[in-house]
Design a protein around this motif. Structure first.
Motif, mmCIF file in Angstrom:
data_model
loop_
_atom_site.group_PDB
_atom_site.id
_atom_site.type_symbol
_atom_site.label_atom_id
_atom_site.label_comp_id
_atom_site.label_asym_id
_atom_site.label_seq_id
_atom_site.Cartn_x
_atom_site.Cartn_y
_atom_site.Cartn_z
ATOM 1 N N GLU A 1 -8.821 -76.193 112.594
ATOM 2 C CA GLU A 1 -8.405 -76.958 113.764
ATOM 3 C C GLU A 1 -9.636 -77.303 114.599
ATOM 4 O O GLU A 1 -10.279 -76.418 115.163
ATOM 5 C CB GLU A 1 -7.399 -76.148 114.584
ATOM 6 C CG GLU A 1 -6.143 -75.827 113.790
ATOM 7 C CD GLU A 1 -5.201 -74.860 114.487
ATOM 8 O OE1 GLU A 1 -4.028 -74.771 114.086
ATOM 9 O OE2 GLU A 1 -5.645 -74.185 115.440
ATOM 10 N N ARG B 1 -12.378 -76.756 119.529
ATOM 11 C CA ARG B 1 -11.071 -76.986 118.910
ATOM 12 C C ARG B 1 -10.531 -78.387 119.231
ATOM 13 O O ARG B 1 -9.691 -78.903 118.507
ATOM 14 C CB ARG B 1 -10.074 -75.924 119.386
ATOM 15 C CG ARG B 1 -10.346 -74.537 118.826
ATOM 16 C CD ARG B 1 -9.426 -73.484 119.414
ATOM 17 N NE ARG B 1 -8.025 -73.843 119.307
ATOM 18 C CZ ARG B 1 -7.273 -73.688 118.223
ATOM 19 N NH1 ARG B 1 -7.812 -73.183 117.124
ATOM 20 N NH2 ARG B 1 -6.004 -74.037 118.223
ATOM 21 N N TYR C 1 -1.650 -81.188 114.312
ATOM 22 C CA TYR C 1 -1.588 -80.220 113.213
ATOM 23 C C TYR C 1 -0.150 -79.817 112.914
ATOM 24 O O TYR C 1 0.190 -79.501 111.773
ATOM 25 C CB TYR C 1 -2.430 -78.987 113.541
ATOM 26 C CG TYR C 1 -3.897 -79.318 113.708
ATOM 27 C CD1 TYR C 1 -4.714 -79.511 112.597
ATOM 28 C CD2 TYR C 1 -4.460 -79.471 114.969
ATOM 29 C CE1 TYR C 1 -6.048 -79.844 112.740
ATOM 30 C CE2 TYR C 1 -5.795 -79.802 115.126
ATOM 31 C CZ TYR C 1 -6.588 -79.999 114.008
ATOM 32 O OH TYR C 1 -7.899 -80.339 114.152
#
Length: 362
Positions: free
Chosen positions: A265, A272, A279
């Protein structure tokens, strides 16, 4: 609700908890690109992880991009890895090996015969690799011919068979971080005009070919893949439409019913939120018709985040990378909420026991 510390199944692999040791390149292979006795000790020390994913191992000599990384294609490598898997299993652990071809992230000094590395493209990657001379600029690659790609797929198949012969519980195909498979996936790198370039369908072809071959060779319940939809590492520029690309990739992989999908991720080892990406949409596509497949998340998870994501059902497994380097007993530290030991970054790559097998447990 599942807990981070509950047992689970990852395809055909039973695991004692949901904590995964992520693959970590350490550049300590011996002669013939084989694991050493130190490697055996290193992984055995970390066998309390629910699942270990080893450092990446090249599937063929041409797949190497860094000094002293191990392979998984020769009888000598199989025999050496068997000592690692036996040691991990003796301590109740489970271990899979990451299958690697670096593509253009290499240097001529690491290639058999000193030839250019191969890729989806002949454009050089801006970056450095680790050689006998230290860190040096990557070499200009050669674009693979269409008729060479079945040989690449066959090398992944052979490496998967070698992995099972070496006693591994399964394999993780490295489709992430700007290495060969990612070089085919992203239109920021892939400039081909054959059936492996252009459309999303064509750019996902090599990934699907490789995963199909590996599943045919060792079974779906022992096969996983790692993807990194938006990471910019290794000069992997953002695809023009990463969501559409990776949604379609996962849709095409879904019929294979893989044991796990390991997703990074954001930026590998970094932010991030480096680029927007859904996702959860990817997880939904992966789980469609295959609830048993494990969804493994990775990148910057701390204890609370890891517990929360498993408890919410948004992930089945959480992979930790660098914390496992200096904390061989990371599972215990997470369970008891103990502080992590610091890592010495100067001892990450190459060397011996220092910074490798000498980190203490609680």
């Amino acid at each position: 609700m599942s807990s981070l510390f509950d047992p689970a199944r990852v395809g055909d692999i039973p695991v004692a908890n949901r904590i995964v040791m992520a693959p970590l390149t350490r550049n300590r292979a011996g002669a013939g690109y084989t694991p050493t006795d130190l490697t055996v000790e290193y992984y055995a020390q970390r066998a309390s992880a629910g699942l270990i994913v080893t450092e990446a191992a090249q599937i063929m000599p041409e797949g190497q991009g860094y000094l002293d990384t191990p392979g998984i294609y020769s009888p000598e490598q199989v025999a050496a890895w068997k000592k690692v898997t036996d040691a991990v299993h003796a301590r109740g652990g489970r271990i899979v090996i990451q299958l690697w071809h670096v593509g253009r992230i290499s240097h001529v000094s690491l290639q058999p015969g000193g030839v250019p590395p191969v890729s989806s493209t002949d454009r050089v990657a801006v970056g450095k690799v680790f050689t006998k001379e230290g860190f040096v600029e990557t070499s200009k690659p050669r674009a693979l011919r269409t008729d060479e790609l079945p040989g690449i797929v066959a090398a992944y198949r052979h490496a998967a068979r070698c992995a099972i012969d070496a006693g591994f519980d399964g394999v993780e195909v490295h489709g992430a971080n700007g290495y060969l498979i990612d070089q085919f996936l992203r239109d920021s790198i892939n400039d081909r005009t054959d059936e492996y370039g252009g459309s999303i369908e064509n750019r996902t072809r090599l990934l699907v070919d490789v995963m199909t071959a590996v599943v045919e060779e060792i079974g779906t319940g022992r096969t996983g893949v790692r993807l990194s939809p938006v990471t910019p590492v290794n000069d992997a520029g953002q695809d023009s439409n990463p969501q559409a690309l990776f949604n379609r990739a996962v849709e095409r992989l879904a019929p294979l019913k893989l044991a796990f999908l390991h997703v990074i991720e954001g930026q590998t080892g970094g932010a991030r939120d480096v680029a927007p990406f859904d996702y959860e949409a990817l997880r939904t596509l992966y789980k469609a018709g295959h609830e048993a497949g494990a969804w493994m998340v990775n990148n910057g998870y701390n204890r609370q985040m890891a517990m929360d994501v498993v408890a919410s059902g948004a992930a089945d497994l959480v992979a930790f990378g660098r914390p496992f380097i200096s904390n061989p007993d990371l599972v215990r530290r997470l369970k008891e909420d103990k502080p992590f030991a610091p890592m010495n970054p100067k001892l990450l790559y190459g060397g011996g026991a220092a910074g490798y097998t000498d980190y203490p447990t609680l």
